[in-house]
Motif scaffolding. Structure first.
Motif, PDB file in Angstrom:
ATOM      1  N   UNK A  44       0.825  -1.194   0.000  1.00  0.00           N
ATOM      2  CA  UNK A  44       0.000   0.000   0.000  1.00  0.00           C
ATOM      3  C   UNK A  44       0.867   1.255   0.000  1.00  0.00           C
ATOM      4  N   UNK A  45       1.986   1.220   0.695  1.00  0.00           N
ATOM      5  CA  UNK A  45       2.863   2.387   0.758  1.00  0.00           C
ATOM      6  C   UNK A  45       3.436   2.716  -0.623  1.00  0.00           C
ATOM      7  N   UNK A  46       3.824   1.680  -1.397  1.00  0.00           N
ATOM      8  CA  UNK A  46       4.360   1.911  -2.752  1.00  0.00           C
ATOM      9  C   UNK A  46       3.284   2.524  -3.643  1.00  0.00           C
ATOM     10  N   UNK A  47       2.084   1.988  -3.563  1.00  0.00           N
ATOM     11  CA  UNK A  47       0.982   2.512  -4.393  1.00  0.00           C
ATOM     12  C   UNK A  47       0.646   3.948  -4.001  1.00  0.00           C
ATOM     13  N   UNK A  48       0.572   4.228  -2.723  1.00  0.00           N
ATOM     14  CA  UNK A  48       0.248   5.583  -2.258  1.00  0.00           C
ATOM     15  C   UNK A  48       1.310   6.585  -2.702  1.00  0.00           C
ATOM     16  N   UNK A  49       2.582   6.166  -2.641  1.00  0.00           N
ATOM     17  CA  UNK A  49       3.662   7.071  -3.076  1.00  0.00           C
ATOM     18  C   UNK A  49       3.539   7.375  -4.565  1.00  0.00           C
TER      19      UNK A  49
END
Length: 281
Positions: A44-49
């Motif tokens: 989720x962190x990669x997608x949000x970034x």
């Protein structure tokens, strides 16, 4: 607080020593793990970034799937290691508890050897007391007596350590209340204990656990000082300590039930006054 005699006794049991080494190694690895986000959080962190960068004017990454999956896999590996170490340490702790029951006899035997060696050291020093039973008497006797009293006083703590290790080893093997009763009865100290044969001050130290130099010397010079090899062996001492009152002899008087046959009562004799009742229809 660690007990060196307890640890040393169990270190003499190969299966337990191996299990403890493995457990310490796994616990160290587990402590060294760095807290990290789980797989879902990492992906989720990669997608949000990527979404934030796109809002700020950048192009949405063509390889977002590969990057998000890589983050997931990396975090999954760390999470899996954490789970594996947690389950392994839990399993080994349970196995160690099992071994402390099934291998207790070997540990108690090792502890008995440590007690014998310790009491042998006591016997080397005790003659220098010249029979003194207090610090004042030791000073009065002079010579090596004062130093012997001091040395033996320092050794009393070691006897406490051995007996506490004995208690900890026996505790998983039987009822805790019964174990305390046996300890308070003095059976922890001597095999074949006969309380009536023990001086009052020695018996008080034996049953209370408040050891002193006179008790230490008494125990060192008693051939029955021991560490029992099992809870059952210790429990049997309580019965063995009861006075022998013999087996009651019932061969002289033996009661056996007897069957008594009562005679039939005699038939009533006629008196002449009997008559047949008249029936009216």
């Amino acid at each position: 607080m660690p007990n060196i005699d307890y640890d040393a006794a169990w270190a003499a049991v190969p299966a337990v020593a191996h299990c403890e080494r493995q457990l310490r190694a796994l616990e160290a690895r587990r402590s060294a793990l760095i807290d990290a986000p789980g797989p879902n959080e990492a992906r989720r962190a990669v997608i949000n970034d990527a979404i934030k960068a796109t809002r700020d004017g950048a192009d949405f990454p063509d390889d977002i799937g590969a990057k998000a999956a890589a983050a997931y896999r990396e975090a999954l590996e760390g999470e899996s290691e954490h789970i594996a170490l947690h389950e392994a340490t839990t399993s080994l702790r349970n196995h160690l508890g099992y071994l402390r029951e099934t291998e207790a006899e070997a540990a108690l035997e090792a502890l008995g050897i440590r007690l014998a060696e310790f009491l042998a050291d006591v016997r080397k020093v005790a003659p220098d007391l010249k029979g003194a039973t207090s610090a004042e008497e030791a000073i009065h006797k002079g010579g090596k007596a004062p130093e012997a009293w001091k040395s033996l006083g320092a050794m009393v703590g070691r006897l406490r350590s051995i007996r506490e290790a004995q208690y900890q080893t026996l505790r998983p093997l039987g009822d805790g209340q019964r174990l305390r009763q046996l300890r308070e009865a003095g059976h922890f100290e001597l095999a074949g204990l006969r309380p009536d044969d023990v001086p009052e001050d020695i018996l008080r130290a034996m049953t209370s656990g408040y050891y002193d130099v006179p008790y230490l010397v008494y125990l060192a010079n008693h051939e029955s000082a021991w560490v029992p090899s099992s809870f059952d062996e210790l429990d049997a001492e309580d019965v063995a300590s009861l006075p022998d009152v013999g087996v009651p002899d019932d061969s002289l008087t033996r009661w056996e039930p007897r069957e008594e046959i009562l005679p039939e009562p005699p038939a009533p004799k006629p008196t002449g006054a009997e008559r047949t009742p008249e029936l009216s229809y």
